[in-house]
Every structure is written in C-alpha cells, then in structure tokens.
Design a protein around this motif. Structure first.
Motif, mmCIF file in Angstrom:
data_model
loop_
_atom_site.group_PDB
_atom_site.id
_atom_site.type_symbol
_atom_site.label_atom_id
_atom_site.label_comp_id
_atom_site.label_asym_id
_atom_site.label_seq_id
_atom_site.Cartn_x
_atom_site.Cartn_y
_atom_site.Cartn_z
ATOM 1 N N ALA A 338 0.891 -1.280 0.099
ATOM 2 C CA ALA A 338 0.262 0.032 0.190
ATOM 3 C C ALA A 338 0.904 1.072 -0.003
ATOM 4 C CB ALA A 338 -0.942 -0.098 1.168
ATOM 5 N N GLN A 339 1.869 1.322 0.890
ATOM 6 C CA GLN A 339 2.944 2.366 0.781
ATOM 7 C C GLN A 339 3.405 2.650 -0.391
ATOM 8 O OE1 GLN A 339 4.529 1.514 5.452
ATOM 9 N NE2 GLN A 339 5.814 1.478 3.664
ATOM 10 N N GLU A 340 3.857 1.531 -1.106
ATOM 11 C CA GLU A 340 4.738 1.744 -2.370
ATOM 12 C C GLU A 340 3.617 2.260 -3.530
ATOM 13 O OE1 GLU A 340 8.065 1.510 -3.049
ATOM 14 O OE2 GLU A 340 8.172 1.372 -1.085
ATOM 15 N N VAL A 341 2.328 1.763 -3.400
ATOM 16 C CA VAL A 341 1.280 2.351 -4.427
ATOM 17 C C VAL A 341 0.984 3.931 -4.043
ATOM 18 C CG1 VAL A 341 -1.128 2.292 -4.878
ATOM 19 C CG2 VAL A 341 0.137 0.122 -4.617
ATOM 20 N N ALA A 342 0.741 4.105 -2.640
ATOM 21 C CA ALA A 342 0.858 5.551 -2.568
ATOM 22 C C ALA A 342 1.878 6.463 -2.829
ATOM 23 C CB ALA A 342 0.593 5.723 -1.070
ATOM 24 N N LYS A 343 3.216 5.890 -2.819
ATOM 25 C CA LYS A 343 4.277 6.791 -3.069
ATOM 26 C C LYS A 343 4.450 7.042 -4.441
ATOM 27 C CE LYS A 343 8.658 5.362 -2.664
ATOM 28 N NZ LYS A 343 9.903 4.698 -2.190
ATOM 29 N N ASP A 344 3.833 6.022 -5.306
ATOM 30 C CA ASP A 344 3.945 6.185 -6.882
ATOM 31 C C ASP A 344 2.963 7.170 -7.152
ATOM 32 O OD1 ASP A 344 5.184 4.816 -9.373
ATOM 33 O OD2 ASP A 344 3.386 5.337 -9.488
ATOM 34 N N ARG A 346 0.389 7.041 -9.225
ATOM 35 C CA ARG A 346 -0.557 6.404 -10.313
ATOM 36 C C ARG A 346 -0.771 5.157 -10.467
ATOM 37 N NH1 ARG A 346 3.935 7.555 -14.421
ATOM 38 N NH2 ARG A 346 4.803 5.910 -12.745
ATOM 39 N N LEU A 347 -0.435 4.117 -9.598
ATOM 40 C CA LEU A 347 -0.706 2.818 -9.751
ATOM 41 C C LEU A 347 -1.995 2.469 -9.106
ATOM 42 C CD1 LEU A 347 2.727 1.507 -8.404
ATOM 43 C CD2 LEU A 347 2.042 2.171 -10.818
ATOM 44 N N PRO A 348 -2.728 1.530 -9.790
ATOM 45 C CA PRO A 348 -4.248 1.120 -9.278
ATOM 46 C C PRO A 348 -3.732 0.282 -8.041
ATOM 47 C CG PRO A 348 -3.650 0.262 -11.705
ATOM 48 C CD PRO A 348 -2.510 0.752 -11.079
ATOM 49 N N ALA A 349 -4.927 -0.089 -7.394
ATOM 50 C CA ALA A 349 -4.598 -0.584 -5.992
ATOM 51 C C ALA A 349 -4.383 -2.254 -6.299
ATOM 52 C CB ALA A 349 -5.923 -0.432 -5.257
ATOM 53 N N SER A 386 4.504 -4.420 -11.530
ATOM 54 C CA SER A 386 2.961 -4.962 -11.813
ATOM 55 C C SER A 386 2.134 -3.846 -11.971
ATOM 56 C CB SER A 386 2.801 -5.507 -10.413
ATOM 57 O OG SER A 386 4.156 -6.603 -9.906
ATOM 58 N N GLY A 387 2.276 -2.718 -11.082
ATOM 59 C CA GLY A 387 1.126 -1.551 -11.370
ATOM 60 C C GLY A 387 1.242 -1.000 -12.760
ATOM 61 N N ASP A 388 2.448 -0.772 -13.057
ATOM 62 C CA ASP A 388 2.567 -0.351 -14.742
ATOM 63 C C ASP A 388 1.843 -1.368 -15.812
ATOM 64 O OD1 ASP A 388 3.681 2.001 -14.022
ATOM 65 O OD2 ASP A 388 6.027 1.271 -14.244
ATOM 66 N N ILE A 389 2.120 -2.670 -15.564
ATOM 67 C CA ILE A 389 1.538 -3.283 -16.521
ATOM 68 C C ILE A 389 -0.081 -3.405 -16.481
ATOM 69 C CG2 ILE A 389 0.981 -6.000 -16.927
ATOM 70 C CD1 ILE A 389 4.007 -6.498 -15.994
ATOM 71 N N ALA A 390 -0.597 -3.082 -15.077
ATOM 72 C CA ALA A 390 -2.226 -3.145 -14.992
ATOM 73 C C ALA A 390 -2.622 -1.796 -15.539
ATOM 74 C CB ALA A 390 -2.298 -3.142 -13.581
ATOM 75 N N ARG A 391 -1.808 -0.772 -15.345
ATOM 76 C CA ARG A 391 -2.196 0.320 -15.902
ATOM 77 C C ARG A 391 -2.027 0.519 -17.358
ATOM 78 N NH1 ARG A 391 -0.390 6.035 -15.196
ATOM 79 N NH2 ARG A 391 1.656 5.233 -16.004
ATOM 80 N N GLU A 393 -3.143 -1.879 -19.115
ATOM 81 C CA GLU A 393 -4.144 -2.626 -19.596
ATOM 82 C C GLU A 393 -5.432 -1.950 -19.270
ATOM 83 O OE1 GLU A 393 -4.086 -6.365 -17.940
ATOM 84 O OE2 GLU A 393 -2.393 -7.169 -19.043
ATOM 85 N N ASP A 394 -5.119 -0.604 -18.599
ATOM 86 C CA ASP A 394 -6.344 0.070 -18.110
ATOM 87 C C ASP A 394 -7.175 -0.745 -17.082
ATOM 88 O OD1 ASP A 394 -6.113 2.721 -19.274
ATOM 89 O OD2 ASP A 394 -7.112 2.238 -20.996
ATOM 90 N N ALA A 395 -6.441 -1.526 -16.196
ATOM 91 C CA ALA A 395 -6.934 -2.399 -15.415
ATOM 92 C C ALA A 395 -7.402 -1.709 -14.146
ATOM 93 C CB ALA A 395 -6.350 -3.700 -15.108
ATOM 94 N N GLU A 396 -8.486 -1.834 -13.358
ATOM 95 C CA GLU A 396 -8.895 -1.144 -12.387
ATOM 96 C C GLU A 396 -8.050 -1.641 -11.122
ATOM 97 O OE1 GLU A 396 -13.072 -1.092 -10.602
ATOM 98 O OE2 GLU A 396 -13.145 -0.705 -12.789
ATOM 99 N N ARG A 397 -7.693 -2.895 -11.077
ATOM 100 C CA ARG A 397 -6.879 -3.516 -9.938
ATOM 101 C C ARG A 397 -5.660 -4.142 -10.558
ATOM 102 N NH1 ARG A 397 -10.539 -4.883 -5.247
ATOM 103 N NH2 ARG A 397 -11.392 -2.744 -4.869
ATOM 104 N N VAL A 398 -4.561 -4.110 -9.507
ATOM 105 C CA VAL A 398 -3.435 -4.873 -10.130
ATOM 106 C C VAL A 398 -3.887 -6.486 -9.585
ATOM 107 C CG1 VAL A 398 -1.122 -5.402 -9.596
ATOM 108 C CG2 VAL A 398 -1.954 -3.112 -9.691
ATOM 109 N N THR A 399 -3.740 -7.374 -10.403
ATOM 110 C CA THR A 399 -4.097 -8.547 -9.997
ATOM 111 C C THR A 399 -2.954 -9.690 -9.929
ATOM 112 O OG1 THR A 399 -4.122 -9.663 -12.319
ATOM 113 C CG2 THR A 399 -6.418 -8.575 -11.655
ATOM 114 N N ARG A 400 -3.020 -10.715 -9.408
ATOM 115 C CA ARG A 400 -1.966 -11.802 -9.153
ATOM 116 C C ARG A 400 -1.321 -11.899 -10.506
ATOM 117 N NH1 ARG A 400 -1.609 -17.635 -9.446
ATOM 118 N NH2 ARG A 400 -0.025 -18.142 -8.504
ATOM 119 N N ASP A 401 -2.108 -11.960 -11.612
ATOM 120 C CA ASP A 401 -1.350 -12.173 -12.803
ATOM 121 C C ASP A 401 -0.610 -11.190 -13.371
ATOM 122 O OD1 ASP A 401 -1.329 -13.881 -15.183
ATOM 123 O OD2 ASP A 401 -2.134 -12.357 -16.436
#
Ligand code: ADP
Length: 638
Positions: A338-344, A346-349, A386-391, A393-401
């Motif tokens: 959560a910290q790293e997501v907040a720090k960046d 731009r990443l989805p949850a 991981s977050g960049d890959i999700a982004r 793909e315009d994904a709402e969430r970062v998934t395990r995949d």
C-alpha cells in the motif's frame, strides 16, 4: 510510540492469521490499508536501526549504517530529519565585505528571516536607484538646458549628458553589491533538512564559488554573489546522508571531518585556477547529524579518523537482510505494498491475491526458511512494474497475474545476464552433454545477488617435472589452489597416485564474469580432480554445489535456490547440495519437476552419485568412505 508498534487499522481474523498469507488481514485491496504519515512509521523491520535512529535524533548523534542496498538506509536517514525540531532551522546570508571583497561576511538568522532581509535590501536598492535616476535626469535636463540656452552648443550638451548617463549607470552597479546572497533558505521547509550527498563531488559537498569571467573592470559579479552552498551547509540543523562513504575521496572525507568537528566550514572555490579560489567566506554553520552508510567493505575503506569520529560520538548499526515471517510481519508487508502504491501515486490498488503474490516473492527472495526479504527496494520495484502492467491494460486493480508477469520483467541485470548467458551457451552446446566425461563437472555459482549460473569445471592431471603445481586460469588461481589443497588431504589418504608429484590443471569453462565464489565450488573441484586422477567419468546431467572440509564433510553454501534453478534451466536433471542447505531450498514450482535435489553430507556421497558406476568407482568410493569414520556414521544414519 515506535514505528514497529503501528498496527494496521483493518479487520484481522485471528483464527486464520497463522496460516494466512496476509496474516489474517481481511481486505479487498490496498485501498483498505491506511499508510502512516511519518516516514519512521512506514519502515518495515529494521527494529534495531530504527530505535537507534530515534535515539540519535534526540541526542543529536551521528550514525553509521552498514547493510545491503535497498534495505532502508536512506529512508531511515530521511525519517530522522522528520524527527528533528523544525524550530531551530536557520537561514544563511552572505554579504559583501567592503574591507575585503574576497572575504564575504556570513550571517545566520532564524528561518524565514532571510527572505525578508533580502527583500528589504532589494526594496532599498530599488528606491536608491529611483532616486539616482531621478537625480540623473534632472542633471541631464539642466546640462542640456544650459548648453542650449547659454552656450548654444547642443552637441556639447549631448556629449555631456551621455557622460553623465554612463557615470550613473556605472555607479549604480555598486549598489547591487549591497544585496546579500541568500545562501541557505529554509523558509518553506516542513521539516529539518535532509541532504543526500552520495557520490557528490567536492563542490556539491563542501560548497563552491563560481568563476567570474570578468574579474575586473567594473563588470564583475561581486564575489559574495557567486558563493554556493554545499550539502554540508544545506544540511545545517538537519541530516547529511552519505551512502557508499568509502567512494568519497580522502580529501573530502578529511574536510567533512573538519566540518563535523568545528560545526562550521568556510566556502571557497574548489577549482584551483578559477577566480573563485581567491574567495573565502567567513565560516558557514554546518551543524548537521551525519548518517554514513555502506556495506562492510565501505567501512574498511573509509577514512579511519572519520570512522572513529562517528563511532566515538555516535552509533554503528547493522541493517537486517531478512526478518522472521510472522502473521504480524506479513500484515506489514501488505502495508508495504500500500505504501509503495501511495508513493508512486499513479498505480491502481493491488487486489488481495496480488498482495499475496508479492508476499510470496518476499518469502522466496529471503533465501532462508521462515523469513521474508528486507531488500525492499527491489520488492518495491516489483510493485511498480506490476502496477505499470495493470495501468497499461487500463485495469482497475492489479491482479495476481500482473504480478506474475512483472516477475518475469523485473529481473535484475544479473538475472538477465545469466539467462542470456545460458541461452547463448545452449547455442554453442556448451551446456549439459549426455553421458559421462572424465574430469568435467558442472559446478554452480551465484551471479550478482539473485541469480545462479552453471559453471563447468575441468581438471586434468599430468606428471610434473618438479614439485606438483596447481595451475588455474585467470583470477581463479587462488581459489583453485585452496580447493585443491582442501581435497589433497582426502585424496592422499585413498589414492595410490601421489598428487604432490603431479601438476593439476583446473579450468573454469567460459567464466569471464565475476561473482564466482570459491568456497562453494570446492566439491566441484574435488570431484573433477578425483575423476581426472582416477580416470573415471562424471555424470554430465548432474550439477553440484558445496563447500568442503579437510575431513571430507560437505559444508553449506549461499544461494542454493538460485543455483538449483540455474541447473534446471541449463537442462540438468540432478543437483547435489549440502544437507545443511536443505531448508534454504525455495525453488519455484516450475522447476520442481525438472530436477531432483540430493542433499549430501560427505564427499563420498557426492562421488557415489556423480561418478560412473564402474568397478573402479566402487572401490574408489569404498576407499574414500573408509577415511573418515564420523562422516560415514552420519551418512549411515541419514
Ligand atoms: P538504501 O538506502 O538502504 O539503499 P533506501 O532507503 O533508498 O535503501 O530504500 C529504497 C526504497 O525501498 C525506499 O524508498 C522504500 O520505498 C523501500 N524500502 C527499503 N527499505 C525499507 C523498509 N525497511 N521499510 C519500508 N520500505 C523500505
């Protein structure tokens, strides 16, 4: 009140906590996890270092931090600056010295005052200039009027007016030198300064005076205006952080020491032939707390006086590389995501499963059973990729995949090199050959920190003219000698051949890369030498790693997980590892079916498995077994 006590404010299911990857945390995504405000509360693990930093902040002591990169050294240094009182911050002004232009005066005022003083001076200068030009135009008007009406010579009048104009312009330059240079401005700082001077050159660290191309003739910039603060001055009342302290040149280390001792340091031009070198200011305050960091090596190479200075007046702490894997700690790792997501920003949850995959990775990267890695910069890298890959793909969430995909991409340089290397060698068929070969053994080494590589060793034994020698290629000579020395005692005991009368040639096939650590290759070298000596083939589908005692015991080595994976990738079907390393094996599922892992305790077992199953071998192994009773008993039990 310590950061370690900051619990996660979310629902926790105590019953399932022990087994649960998120330590019983009941959440949908990282959105449900609150990130603490203070940096010191965001630090995961490193309890000892954090306690020291908090204590050192109170007592204003320097700190030496030793540890692996990316474990939170600079984060803690920054956290310390947040803990220091903001009230003490100061602004520093440099003034023109009318008595000696090359010795500017220095004044210190409470933070915020500096800007006001400069503004006041500017306002004064503006008014003065206004007065001057008013005066100038009046005089010009009078001169022009006089020349026109009294002397009747307009040309003379214009000439006189021009001279007056230039005289005023030239004269007004002097008034600029009355405006002080605001060297250090803390007006808008929310906390005490944090200055990272890692890799800084002398000027950036100690301050500098710019060169003035127009050194005279009234065109020059006044010297006080060319003075620039160094990190030691900007860090005044705050924290100066220097990583890789040993890479700082000795002269800078010496000056740093002076700054620490005196609490102030004059600024002078750093390049000798520049006009700035003539300038030296009055002392500028350097009352900072120093946090010096590095690995163990760094400490040895750092200026001894500087080190003893920090040690004598401060603390030395070691950073942990791993931490025990408990439910509470896993909850903190969820918070880390959560910290790293907040720090960046731009990443989805991250979804629950995605967080779990990150924690699994932390477990695997620890390389130690029941632990999680604290090399969190790399883990943070995984979160971002991981977050960049999700982004993407315009994904709402970062998934395990997404995390799994990222793991493929965020391989370290060493890993990429190692993979590339394996690929290339496959092309040249330098890889695993089938069957048996005399004197050739597949060893395993670690490259960088997190990747293994297969490294075949070849041994050849030839009769020697004089006393026997160990001959190895390149910089591996020392390591080969040591390995042979270790095995010679064993060989002497069982072999009819006297190796002291032979030359042993050892070649590490296709090395050229560094990071081959000698100890972990010693069973490999031993096996290769014995194979060559006795002319018995070695199984080429097998790779091995292990250190060796003079008694023939196989001792533990580092990086077994990476080594096993490298062997699997290279096509081996069997890997021999020290029994003591059995618990460190944390290979990815995909490799589990590819290789059989055989833990061993004694060199006789290694030979039993590796050498070709001929009568010679049996007698060889028997002889070897007879050498060390104790090891054999152990083997019998296990
Ligand atoms: P170092 O100075 O030891 O090389 P840093 O402090 O620069 O490492 O760490 C880089 C980043 O990794 C930090 O900004 C933070 O996001 C993360 N990080 C490293 N260690 C920790 C830790 N112990 N707790 C939380 N985050 C960490």
């Amino acid at each position: 009140d310590l950061g370690s006590d900051v619990e996660i404010d979310a629902e926790i299911d105590e019953e399932i906590a022990e087994e649960h990857l998120l330590g019983g945390l009941q959440i949908d995504s990282t959105d449900d996890i609150e990130v603490p405000d203070r940096l010191v509360d965001q630090v995961i693990g490193q309890e000892h270092a954090r306690d020291v930093v908090m204590k050192a902040a109170k007592q204003r002591r320097h700190v030496m931090m030793i540890g692996s990169p990316g474990t939170g050294k600079s984060m803690l240094a920054k956290a310390m600056s947040e803990l220091l009182p903001k009230e003490e911050l100061q602004d520093v002004l440099v003034y023109h010295n009318p008595d000696d232009g090359n010795n500017p005066k220095v004044r210190t005022v409470p933070s915020g005052k500096g800007e006001q003083i400069v503004d006041a001076h500017k306002e004064e200068a503006r008014k003065r200039n206004q007065m001057r030009s008013f005066l100038m135009w009046i005089i010009i008007a009078v001169v022009l009027g006089y020349s026109l009406l009294v002397v009747s010579n307009i040309l003379l009048g214009i000439l006189a007016a021009g001279i007056i104009y230039l005289a005023f312009r030239y004269g007004s330059r002097g008034s600029d030198s009355m405006i002080p240079n605001l060297l250090v401005n803390n007006a808008d700082e929310k906390s005490a300064p944090f200055e990272d001077a890692t890799g800084a050159h002398a000027g950036a660290l100690l301050g500098d005076v710019r060169h003035d191309p127009f050194q005279s003739g009234g065109m020059e910039t006044p010297s006080h205006d060319r003075v620039e603060a160094g990190a030691i001055h900007k860090a005044n009342k705050g924290v100066l952080f220097v990583d890789e302290i040993n890479t700082l040149d000795i002269r800078s280390q010496q000056k740093l020491m002076t700054a620490i001792q005196e609490g102030e340091f004059s600024i002078t031009g750093q390049s000798e032939r520049s006009s700035g070198a003539m300038v030296q200011t009055e002392p500028v305050p350097t009352d900072f707390i120093m946090i010096a960091a590095g690995n163990l090596d760094a400490m040895e190479n750092m200026h001894p006086a500087l080190r003893s200075r920090i040690k004598g007046y401060g603390y030395e702490v070691y950073m942990d590389d791993t931490i025990e894997d408990t439910p509470e700690m896993r909850r903190k790792y969820a918070r880390f995501v959560a910290q790293e997501v907040a720090k960046d920003g731009r990443l989805p949850a991250f979804s629950e499963e995605a967080i779990e995959e990150v924690i699994l990775t932390a477990r695997r990267r620890a390389g130690r059973k029941g632990h999680l890695t604290l090399e969190l910069r790399n883990l943070g890298g995984l979160v971002r990729v991981s977050g960049d890959i999700a982004r993407g793909e315009d994904a709402e969430r970062v998934t395990r995949d997404h995390v799994l995909q990222a793991k493929g991409r965020s391989r370290s340089i060493e890993q990429q090199l190692a993979d590339d290397y394996i690929e290339r060698r496959k092309d040249y068929e330098l890889q695993v050959a089938d069957g048996y070969q005399v004197g050739r053994v597949n060893g395993l080494a670690v490259m960088g920190e997190d990747s293994g590589i297969m490294l075949p060793v070849m041994a050849e034994v030839t009769p020697s003219q004089g006393p026997g020698q160990v001959i190895a290629t390149g910089q591996l000579q020392e390591m080969a000698e040591e390995a042979v020395q270790n095995v010679s005692a064993i060989i002497k005991k069982f072999s009819d051949e006297d190796i002291t009368e032979k030359d042993i040639h050892i070649q590490f096939v296709q090395t050229g890369q560094q990071g081959v650590d000698g100890d972990s290759a010693s069973i490999t070298v031993a096996t290769a030498v014995i194979s060559a000596l006795e002319n018995v083939g070695v199984d080429q589908n097998l790779a091995m790693t292990g250190s060796l005692s003079v008694r023939g015991d196989v001792l533990p080595v580092g990086g077994v997980t990476h080594k096993i994976e490298a062997a699997a990738k290279s096509g081996c079907d069997t890997v021999i590892i020290p029994k003591a390393n059995e618990q460190d094996v944390m290979i990815e599922d995909e490799y589990k079916e590819m290789v059989e892992i055989i833990p061993v305790e004694h060199i006789s077992e290694v030979l039993d498995i590796a050498l070709e199953g001929e009568p010679e071998k049996d007698s060889l192994v028997d002889r070897l077994k007879s050498i060390t009773g104790s090891a054999l008993e152990k083997t019998g039990e296990g």
